[in-house]
Design a protein around this motif. Structure first.
Motif, PDB file in Angstrom:
ATOM      1  N   ARG A   6       0.855  -1.187   0.000  1.00  0.00           N
ATOM      2  CA  ARG A   6       0.000   0.000   0.000  1.00  0.00           C
ATOM      3  C   ARG A   6       0.890   1.236   0.000  1.00  0.00           C
ATOM      4  O   ARG A   6       1.674   1.454   0.914  1.00  0.00           O
ATOM      5  N   GLY A  26      -2.297   5.572  -0.868  1.00  0.00           N
ATOM      6  CA  GLY A  26      -3.385   4.613  -0.708  1.00  0.00           C
ATOM      7  C   GLY A  26      -3.526   3.614  -1.833  1.00  0.00           C
ATOM      8  O   GLY A  26      -4.294   2.647  -1.710  1.00  0.00           O
ATOM      9  N   LYS A  27      -2.820   3.799  -2.931  1.00  0.00           N
ATOM     10  CA  LYS A  27      -2.931   2.879  -4.054  1.00  0.00           C
ATOM     11  C   LYS A  27      -2.057   1.638  -3.839  1.00  0.00           C
ATOM     12  O   LYS A  27      -1.116   1.646  -3.052  1.00  0.00           O
ATOM     13  N   GLU A  82      -7.137   2.068  -5.305  1.00  0.00           N
ATOM     14  CA  GLU A  82      -6.932   2.381  -3.887  1.00  0.00           C
ATOM     15  C   GLU A  82      -7.398   1.240  -2.989  1.00  0.00           C
ATOM     16  O   GLU A  82      -8.281   0.475  -3.344  1.00  0.00           O
TER      17      GLU A  82
END
Length: 485
Positions: free
Chosen positions: A141, A145-146, A184
């Protein structure tokens, strides 16, 4: 009598005459000039897709009548009589070979060398691998957030001989898919036969990749399934016969991906109104996958078994046995027995339930044992990352930078850690080798400069480190695995 004597005399003279004759003919009784051929490669060749098969030959024969025939075919062996039935196609007629590989796989390469005296045949095994054929995979991660993929391939024997060192490569999804990125909220990653599935919960997508090339094959979009369905888990097993993949949502319901149809449908073996908060799944010796669905709000554990009270669902909540308890962790042992760790009136209990869930004698829950745990009870909690180790009938679980080894059938939770990781490391996920002899621990260190995710590998029996640690090689780890071919 005189006639016989004349015949014998003639044969003796003929024999003496032939002994003085020097035969230089090309008949079988003559001396055959053998072709001695040596090459610059071994009988087994490992290379990557797109590389050339490059073979340089040396030979002792000086005649000008020598011919060369190179042929190749996918290696095929009959399963019944073990005979090799490879179909060859010609790819070269020179002494040396340069041939560009275009497909992955195991090939049989054949060289037939001939001259006027005869022929010689030599075979090579050629393995055309992907850069991402086999090795350590970390789903991470990123800080935005991706999701991200880091991978360290297992070196071929040729690469080891060359002195190459294994190392992690980053951002491989973008690298293999034209710069596109994962969505995400990465949650889970599973290999299923020749595909890799990555779930990104916030993006509400499952990415289906070719397991060897990491190229995107298909995207499953949960927004097409339901407006409020947010997938939080990925339930599958690594087999060509795995045709369905399941996910639950905290908003309720269970969805199944139908792999062949590339569609998402409701999984009707479970009540769709239940809001499952978490799941536990694993393959075992007697079934492809055992799964527990946990409803923390109502203190229920749904598992598959014989339900004497209600035949409407194959999954049922253990006859409400755990009502009023706080469920801490749930897992299955190698025999498919369900083990539940709970708190009841301030006391901690470990409950083992038989694999059929129902006792055929009492028609009630088949409780093999339930015992109170009294020492170090808070070390193993709802946030613990854990792995069940079958050969030792134990549980590895993480707590900050410590990993404990608990023989759950025999003893209390130990106070002494089995493995102590460096200060600042926090266990984020764990996995094991197929034989459960190696334990893979992926950690996160918020104080580390650059990439903050690391991988440590340990012997499951002794707790000793295997090789050097791979520090700062990934984003915050979400899933770690050793990806096999």
């Amino acid at each position: 009598m005189k006639r016989i004597h004349n015949i014998i005399s003639f044969l003796v003279i003929l024999l003496l005459f032939s002994s003085c004759y020097d035969d230089e003919s090309s008949l079988a009784s003559g001396k055959i000039a053998e072709i001695q051929v040596t090459s610059n490669v071994k009988d087994t060749i490992n290379l990557y897709l797109g590389d050339n098969i490059s073979i340089q030959n040396q030979y002792s024969y000086t005649g000008d009548d020598i011919t060369w025939q190179w042929s190749i075919g996918k290696y095929t062996e009959n399963a019944v009589d073990k005979k090799i039935t490879t179909a060859f196609k010609e790819i070269g007629t020179e002494a040396n070979l340069e041939y560009k590989t275009t497909e992955l796989g195991h090939y049989f390469l054949r060289l037939v060398t001939s001259n006027k005296y005869g022929s010689d045949i030599k075979y090579y095994h050629v393995f055309v691998n992907s850069e991402f054929e086999e090795g350590y995979l970390i789903l991470g991660r990123r800080e935005d957030g991706k999701g991200s993929l880091a991978f360290m391939k297992t070196l071929t024997p040729e690469e080891v001989e060359q002195g190459l060192q294994p190392e992690f490569r980053q951002n491989l999804f973008a690298y293999t898919n034209g710069g596109d990125e994962l969505g995400e909220g990465p949650v889970d990653c599973d290999k299923v036969y020749d595909k890799l599935y990555i779930l990104c919960g916030k993006a509400r997508k499952v990415y289906q990749l070719d397991a060897k090339s990491f190229q995107l094959v298909h995207e499953f979009d949960y927004t097409m399934y339901g407006n409020d369905f947010v997938p939080q888990d990925l339930i599958s097993y690594d087999s060509r016969y795995c045709s369905e993949i399941y996910s639950t949502s905290p908003n309720g319901g269970v969805a199944k991906i139908q792999v062949a149809d590339l569609e998402i449908f409701p999984y009707t073996d479970l009540p769709q109104n239940v809001k499952f908060t978490r799941t536990y799944d694993r393959p075992n010796e007697f079934s492809s996958k055992v799964i527990a669905f946990i409803d923390d709000v109502n203190s229920k554990v749904y598992a598959s078994g014989f339900n004497a009270a209600d035949f409407s669902f194959s999954y049922f909540p253990c006859y409400d046995y755990f009502d009023g308890r706080e469920i801490i962790q749930v897992f299955f042992d190698v025999d498919g027995n369900l083990i539940v760790y709970t708190i009841n009136n301030g006391k901690y209990y470990l409950t083992k339930i038989g694999s059929s869930l129902t006792s055929f004698e009492t028609m009630a829950l088949d409780v093999v044992y339930e015992r109170e745990c009294t020492t170090n009870v808070t070390l193993f909690n709802k946030n613990s990352i854990f792995e069940v180790n079958d050969p030792n009938s134990c549980l590895f679980f993480g707590n900050q930078n410590l990993v404990y080894k608990w023989a759950y059938n025999q003893s209390e939770i130990p106070s002494t850690p089995f493995i102590t990781l460096p200060d600042g490391e926090v266990v984020k996920c764990m996995n094991q080798s197929a034989d459960h002899k190696q334990l893979y621990i992926a950690t996160y260190n918020s104080q580390r400069a650059g990439l903050k995710g690391s991988l440590y590998i340990y012997n499951s029996d002794t707790g000793k480190a295997i090789g050097k640690p791979y520090e700062g090689v990934a984003d915050e780890p979400v899933k770690v695995m050793y990806k096999v071919k």
